[in-house]
Design a protein around this motif. Structure first.
Motif, PDB file in Angstrom:
ATOM      1  N   ARG A  53       0.836  -1.374   0.074  1.00  0.00           N
ATOM      2  CA  ARG A  53       0.094   0.059  -0.062  1.00  0.00           C
ATOM      3  C   ARG A  53       0.901   1.263  -0.040  1.00  0.00           C
ATOM      4  NH1 ARG A  53      -3.680  -0.801   5.050  1.00  0.00           N
ATOM      5  NH2 ARG A  53      -1.690  -1.791   5.962  1.00  0.00           N
ATOM      6  N   LEU A  54       0.515   2.338  -0.669  1.00  0.00           N
ATOM      7  CA  LEU A  54       1.174   3.351  -0.940  1.00  0.00           C
ATOM      8  C   LEU A  54       0.965   4.570  -0.144  1.00  0.00           C
ATOM      9  CD1 LEU A  54       2.398   3.514  -4.806  1.00  0.00           C
ATOM     10  CD2 LEU A  54       3.467   2.508  -2.773  1.00  0.00           C
ATOM     11  N   VAL A  55       1.501   5.329   0.533  1.00  0.00           N
ATOM     12  CA  VAL A  55       1.471   6.688   0.900  1.00  0.00           C
ATOM     13  C   VAL A  55       2.284   7.461   0.214  1.00  0.00           C
ATOM     14  CG1 VAL A  55       1.673   8.120   3.008  1.00  0.00           C
ATOM     15  CG2 VAL A  55       0.891   5.717   3.290  1.00  0.00           C
ATOM     16  N   VAL A  56       1.639   8.695  -0.457  1.00  0.00           N
ATOM     17  CA  VAL A  56       2.581   9.671  -1.276  1.00  0.00           C
ATOM     18  C   VAL A  56       2.500  11.045  -0.606  1.00  0.00           C
ATOM     19  CG1 VAL A  56       1.882   8.259  -3.259  1.00  0.00           C
ATOM     20  CG2 VAL A  56       0.631  10.209  -2.706  1.00  0.00           C
ATOM     21  N   SER A  57       3.479  11.608  -1.285  1.00  0.00           N
ATOM     22  CA  SER A  57       3.804  13.150  -0.775  1.00  0.00           C
ATOM     23  C   SER A  57       3.882  13.627  -2.198  1.00  0.00           C
ATOM     24  CB  SER A  57       4.834  13.212   0.205  1.00  0.00           C
ATOM     25  OG  SER A  57       5.384  14.698   0.257  1.00  0.00           O
ATOM     26  N   VAL A  58       3.358  14.945  -2.253  1.00  0.00           N
ATOM     27  CA  VAL A  58       3.912  15.756  -3.740  1.00  0.00           C
ATOM     28  C   VAL A  58       4.125  16.931  -3.334  1.00  0.00           C
ATOM     29  CG1 VAL A  58       2.934  16.287  -5.991  1.00  0.00           C
ATOM     30  CG2 VAL A  58       2.101  14.115  -4.899  1.00  0.00           C
ATOM     31  N   ALA A  59       5.438  17.529  -3.486  1.00  0.00           N
ATOM     32  CA  ALA A  59       5.741  18.776  -2.986  1.00  0.00           C
ATOM     33  C   ALA A  59       7.397  18.857  -3.511  1.00  0.00           C
ATOM     34  CB  ALA A  59       5.779  18.947  -1.560  1.00  0.00           C
ATOM     35  N   GLN A  60       7.680  20.248  -3.974  1.00  0.00           N
ATOM     36  CA  GLN A  60       9.020  20.371  -4.411  1.00  0.00           C
ATOM     37  C   GLN A  60       9.708  20.326  -2.922  1.00  0.00           C
ATOM     38  OE1 GLN A  60       9.284  24.223  -6.135  1.00  0.00           O
ATOM     39  NE2 GLN A  60       9.091  23.662  -8.255  1.00  0.00           N
ATOM     40  N   GLY A 152      -3.087   7.458  -8.379  1.00  0.00           N
ATOM     41  CA  GLY A 152      -4.294   6.239  -8.496  1.00  0.00           C
ATOM     42  C   GLY A 152      -3.924   5.072  -7.536  1.00  0.00           C
ATOM     43  N   CYS A 153      -2.765   4.873  -7.233  1.00  0.00           N
ATOM     44  CA  CYS A 153      -2.503   3.668  -6.289  1.00  0.00           C
ATOM     45  C   CYS A 153      -2.563   4.030  -4.884  1.00  0.00           C
ATOM     46  CB  CYS A 153      -1.224   3.068  -6.680  1.00  0.00           C
ATOM     47  SG  CYS A 153      -0.806   2.566  -8.351  1.00  0.00           S
ATOM     48  N   ALA A 154      -2.452   5.373  -4.493  1.00  0.00           N
ATOM     49  CA  ALA A 154      -2.172   5.833  -3.095  1.00  0.00           C
ATOM     50  C   ALA A 154      -3.340   5.762  -2.276  1.00  0.00           C
ATOM     51  CB  ALA A 154      -1.551   7.262  -3.278  1.00  0.00           C
ATOM     52  N   ILE A 155      -3.155   5.077  -1.171  1.00  0.00           N
ATOM     53  CA  ILE A 155      -4.095   5.264   0.045  1.00  0.00           C
ATOM     54  C   ILE A 155      -4.229   6.361   0.465  1.00  0.00           C
ATOM     55  CG2 ILE A 155      -4.768   4.216   2.121  1.00  0.00           C
ATOM     56  CD1 ILE A 155      -5.086   2.165   0.018  1.00  0.00           C
ATOM     57  N   ALA A 156      -3.205   7.130   0.997  1.00  0.00           N
ATOM     58  CA  ALA A 156      -2.940   8.535   1.612  1.00  0.00           C
ATOM     59  C   ALA A 156      -2.070   9.462   0.701  1.00  0.00           C
ATOM     60  CB  ALA A 156      -2.883   8.258   2.883  1.00  0.00           C
ATOM     61  N   GLY A 157      -2.325  10.754   1.051  1.00  0.00           N
ATOM     62  CA  GLY A 157      -1.440  11.796   0.659  1.00  0.00           C
ATOM     63  C   GLY A 157      -0.975  12.514   1.847  1.00  0.00           C
ATOM     64  N   LEU A 158       0.279  12.833   1.854  1.00  0.00           N
ATOM     65  CA  LEU A 158       0.818  13.531   2.917  1.00  0.00           C
ATOM     66  C   LEU A 158       1.169  14.917   2.665  1.00  0.00           C
ATOM     67  CD1 LEU A 158       3.343  11.440   4.971  1.00  0.00           C
ATOM     68  CD2 LEU A 158       1.118  11.893   5.681  1.00  0.00           C
ATOM     69  N   HIS A 159       0.805  15.960   3.472  1.00  0.00           N
ATOM     70  CA  HIS A 159       1.214  17.346   3.359  1.00  0.00           C
ATOM     71  C   HIS A 159       1.475  17.995   4.691  1.00  0.00           C
ATOM     72  CE1 HIS A 159      -0.101  21.409   3.872  1.00  0.00           C
ATOM     73  NE2 HIS A 159       0.475  21.960   2.794  1.00  0.00           N
ATOM     74  N   VAL A 171      -5.495  19.560  -2.882  1.00  0.00           N
ATOM     75  CA  VAL A 171      -6.726  19.370  -3.783  1.00  0.00           C
ATOM     76  C   VAL A 171      -6.483  18.246  -4.790  1.00  0.00           C
ATOM     77  CG1 VAL A 171      -7.931  20.450  -5.691  1.00  0.00           C
ATOM     78  CG2 VAL A 171      -7.073  21.694  -3.807  1.00  0.00           C
ATOM     79  N   GLU A 172      -5.240  18.039  -5.155  1.00  0.00           N
ATOM     80  CA  GLU A 172      -5.098  16.851  -6.221  1.00  0.00           C
ATOM     81  C   GLU A 172      -5.176  15.415  -5.677  1.00  0.00           C
ATOM     82  OE1 GLU A 172      -1.684  19.357  -8.899  1.00  0.00           O
ATOM     83  OE2 GLU A 172      -1.023  17.674  -7.474  1.00  0.00           O
ATOM     84  N   PHE A 173      -4.693  15.287  -3.994  1.00  0.00           N
ATOM     85  CA  PHE A 173      -4.985  14.163  -3.285  1.00  0.00           C
ATOM     86  C   PHE A 173      -6.558  13.911  -3.098  1.00  0.00           C
ATOM     87  CE2 PHE A 173      -1.073  15.265  -0.435  1.00  0.00           C
ATOM     88  CZ  PHE A 173      -0.256  14.495  -1.547  1.00  0.00           C
ATOM     89  N   LEU A 174      -7.202  14.795  -2.880  1.00  0.00           N
ATOM     90  CA  LEU A 174      -8.767  14.882  -2.809  1.00  0.00           C
ATOM     91  C   LEU A 174      -9.331  14.291  -4.019  1.00  0.00           C
ATOM     92  CD1 LEU A 174      -8.232  16.256   0.024  1.00  0.00           C
ATOM     93  CD2 LEU A 174     -10.114  17.487  -0.086  1.00  0.00           C
ATOM     94  N   ILE A 179      -6.714   9.629   0.513  1.00  0.00           N
ATOM     95  CA  ILE A 179      -7.088  10.293   1.810  1.00  0.00           C
ATOM     96  C   ILE A 179      -6.279  11.285   2.160  1.00  0.00           C
ATOM     97  CG2 ILE A 179      -7.961  10.022   4.051  1.00  0.00           C
ATOM     98  CD1 ILE A 179      -9.807   8.730   1.917  1.00  0.00           C
ATOM     99  N   ALA A 180      -6.442  12.667   2.165  1.00  0.00           N
ATOM    100  CA  ALA A 180      -5.545  13.676   2.279  1.00  0.00           C
ATOM    101  C   ALA A 180      -5.210  13.625   3.993  1.00  0.00           C
ATOM    102  CB  ALA A 180      -5.829  15.081   1.815  1.00  0.00           C
ATOM    103  N   ILE A 181      -3.932  13.620   4.392  1.00  0.00           N
ATOM    104  CA  ILE A 181      -3.569  14.026   5.904  1.00  0.00           C
ATOM    105  C   ILE A 181      -2.802  15.288   5.748  1.00  0.00           C
ATOM    106  CG2 ILE A 181      -2.537  13.326   7.768  1.00  0.00           C
ATOM    107  CD1 ILE A 181      -2.961  10.469   6.560  1.00  0.00           C
ATOM    108  N   ALA A 182      -3.410  16.252   5.761  1.00  0.00           N
ATOM    109  CA  ALA A 182      -2.762  17.845   5.573  1.00  0.00           C
ATOM    110  C   ALA A 182      -2.346  18.567   6.816  1.00  0.00           C
ATOM    111  CB  ALA A 182      -3.715  18.759   4.784  1.00  0.00           C
TER     112      ALA A 182
END
Length: 264
Positions: A53-60, A152-159, A171-174, A179-182
């Motif tokens: 299961r993947l948790v992802v983060s998207v940020a510079q 498309g694979c991620a269970i959660a997104g971290l911010h 917004v992209e996570f949602l 599921i966003a954890i911001a």
């Protein structure tokens, strides 16, 4: 002085209203997000090429994004829940972001060392992600198509950025169904990860290593029914509100009075 003021969030408007005292002239116009592309992803998560299961983060990879907090929280989660570090449902963290220069590359190297110090095994940053015994991977400067696949694979997104004026990555996570954890501040708190019209949650908020670890565990231990309910509500809450169409309308509504006055 400005006759019409556009700001990108409620939090920013609060600052501008206090500083400029032009409340009647300040209008929120949320930044445009290509929500359509993310909303096209299935809410049911696609199997990750690496398994688990993947948790992802998207940020510079900039200091204010606080990737270190993500890594520490993830390390704490695995320490408290060792079963999440093995088996077909093992949890992996993928940090996705732009890397602009030597400063950013040095920052990534320091984050890799932090992960190693916490006992997290680093995966090879390939596309698609390879299976194997690893906990964390860094994906730098990837293509948009790769981003869509991972979300498309991620269970959660971290911010984890404190006081971010808006937070388009959230917004992209949602929209994508992760599921966003911001961070519990500013734009994400006031405008994005907010209850829907029925009062149901559209994501989670956190502020420190402990609360992020708790939020991660909550998401990862959710039933599929509960996860899909939040993901559905989250997507519906952002699909139109933060779309490119909504931005265009908001922008035109803001500048129209100026253009009409100019023609008189």
């Amino acid at each position: 002085f400005s006759q019409q003021i556009m700001v990108n969030s409620s939090w920013t408007r609060g600052h501008i209203d206090t500083l400029w005292r032009k409340q009647g002239s300040t209008k929120i116009v949320f930044p445009p997000c290509d929500t359509a592309a993310f909303c096209a992803l299935p809410l049911k998560r696609q199997p990750a090429s690496c398994g688990g299961r993947l948790v992802v983060s998207v940020a510079q990879f900039r200091p204010e994004k606080d990737h270190a907090l993500q890594i520490k929280a993830f390390g704490k989660l695995l320490k408290e829940c060792p079963d999440m570090q093995k088996g077909p449902d093992r949890v992996r963290l993928v940090l996705i972001g732009g890397c602009r220069n030597d400063g950013d590359r040095s920052r990534v190297a320091a984050l890799e060392q932090l992960a190693a110090d916490l006992g997290l095994l680093k995966g090879h940053a390939s596309s698609p992600l390879e299976a194997g015994d690893w906990d964390i991977a860094f994906m730098l400067n990837i293509e948009f198509s790769e981003l869509l696949t991972l979300l498309g694979c991620a269970i959660a997104g971290l911010h984890t950025m404190r006081d971010e004026h808006f937070g388009i990555g959230v917004v992209e996570f949602l929209a994508a169904g992760a599921i966003a954890i911001a961070h519990d501040s500013a734009g994400p708190k006031l405008d994005i990860v907010v209850p829907n019209s029925q009062g149901r949650p559209t994501g989670l908020l956190a502020s420190c290593e402990d609360t992020y670890a708790v939020a991660l565990r909550k998401v990862l231990e959710m039933s599929e029914t509960d996860r899909l309910r939040i993901a559905t509500d989250a997507r519906e809450s952002v699909a139109e509100r933060f779309s490119e169409t909504a931005f265009g309308k908001g922008f035109l509504d803001s500048v129209a009075p100026l253009l009409l006055n100019a023609t008189r």
